[in-house]
Design an enzyme around this catalytic site. Structure first.
Site, PDB file in Angstrom:
ATOM      1  N   ALA A 103     -34.965-132.922 -23.849  1.00  0.00           N
ATOM      2  CA  ALA A 103     -36.288-132.296 -24.453  1.00  0.00           C
ATOM      3  C   ALA A 103     -36.985-131.553 -23.405  1.00  0.00           C
ATOM      4  O   ALA A 103     -37.686-130.259 -23.825  1.00  0.00           O
ATOM      5  CB  ALA A 103     -37.071-133.400 -25.422  1.00  0.00           C
TER       6      ALA A 103
ATOM      7  N   GLY B 267     -35.427-128.727 -22.578  1.00  0.00           N
ATOM      8  CA  GLY B 267     -34.953-127.877 -23.959  1.00  0.00           C
ATOM      9  C   GLY B 267     -36.271-127.272 -24.224  1.00  0.00           C
ATOM     10  O   GLY B 267     -36.321-125.933 -24.715  1.00  0.00           O
ATOM     11  N   ASP B 268     -37.542-127.867 -23.898  1.00  0.00           N
ATOM     12  CA  ASP B 268     -38.690-127.307 -24.229  1.00  0.00           C
ATOM     13  C   ASP B 268     -38.955-126.103 -23.377  1.00  0.00           C
ATOM     14  O   ASP B 268     -39.657-124.778 -23.694  1.00  0.00           O
ATOM     15  CB  ASP B 268     -40.006-128.175 -23.953  1.00  0.00           C
ATOM     16  CG  ASP B 268     -41.233-127.667 -24.067  1.00  0.00           C
ATOM     17  OD1 ASP B 268     -41.759-127.347 -25.140  1.00  0.00           O
ATOM     18  OD2 ASP B 268     -42.066-127.991 -23.086  1.00  0.00           O
ATOM     19  N   ALA B 269     -38.601-126.023 -22.109  1.00  0.00           N
ATOM     20  CA  ALA B 269     -38.997-124.818 -21.031  1.00  0.00           C
ATOM     21  C   ALA B 269     -38.127-123.815 -21.638  1.00  0.00           C
ATOM     22  O   ALA B 269     -38.387-122.814 -21.537  1.00  0.00           O
ATOM     23  CB  ALA B 269     -38.449-125.445 -19.707  1.00  0.00           C
TER      24      ALA B 269
ATOM     25  N   GLU C 246     -39.233-122.266 -24.715  1.00  0.00           N
ATOM     26  CA  GLU C 246     -40.790-121.416 -24.546  1.00  0.00           C
ATOM     27  C   GLU C 246     -40.250-120.086 -23.778  1.00  0.00           C
ATOM     28  O   GLU C 246     -40.886-119.102 -23.962  1.00  0.00           O
ATOM     29  CB  GLU C 246     -41.489-122.292 -23.540  1.00  0.00           C
ATOM     30  CG  GLU C 246     -42.624-121.687 -22.883  1.00  0.00           C
ATOM     31  CD  GLU C 246     -44.027-121.758 -23.968  1.00  0.00           C
ATOM     32  OE1 GLU C 246     -44.786-120.767 -23.904  1.00  0.00           O
ATOM     33  OE2 GLU C 246     -43.938-122.695 -24.722  1.00  0.00           O
TER      34      GLU C 246
END
Length: 140
Positions: free
Chosen positions: A29, A32-34, A37
């Site tokens: 995560a 994945g968040d980066a 974004e």
């Protein structure tokens, strides 16, 4: 364009798909968040030529727990069994932090979504990653 950058960037690092599955879901995560974004920011600067303040306000529409939770629910039938397992692992991962501006259920599904994006990125599944990202921003 974006897929070329992501694919090139990922190829610089050597990690085997079985090693990716052994990573903690919160690690998936995290990356994945980066990736998500960067995708959203790239999409916005190309499609919405405006100032940084407005770009930030527009990005919040996509990059928040409720929006990401909604994405998971919308695309869940399109995911493979392995992808569903990654989402489930991410959703069930115990986090040391609690959400400040989101419901806990949305936060957990959001973590599952980010874990999926991280998994696809780290396994170098660029075509599938792009497919999921494109589905993610489709208007219903």
């Amino acid at each position: 364009m974006f897929e070329d950058v992501i694919g090139s960037m990922r190829r610089d690092f050597d990690i085997k798909p079985k090693d990716v599955m052994n990573l903690h879901p919160l690690v998936l995560a995290y990356i994945g968040d980066a990736v998500y974004e960067v995708y959203i920011r790239t999409m916005l600067i190309i499609n919405k030529r405006t100032n940084v303040n407005m770009l930030h306000k527009m990005s919040v529409k996509y990059v928040n727990a409720k929006a990401q939770s909604d994405i998971v629910h919308r695309i869940s039938d399109m995911l493979t069994q392995d992808e569903q397992d990654v989402v489930r692992r991410g959703r069930n991962a115990k986090s040391a932090t609690a959400p400040k501006h989101a419901e806990i259920t949305d936060y957990r599904y959001s973590t599952g979504y980010e874990a999926l994006i991280g998994y696809l990125y780290l396994t170098n599944s660029t075509d599938r990653l792009m497919e999921i990202l494109e589905l993610s921003v489709e208007e219903e």
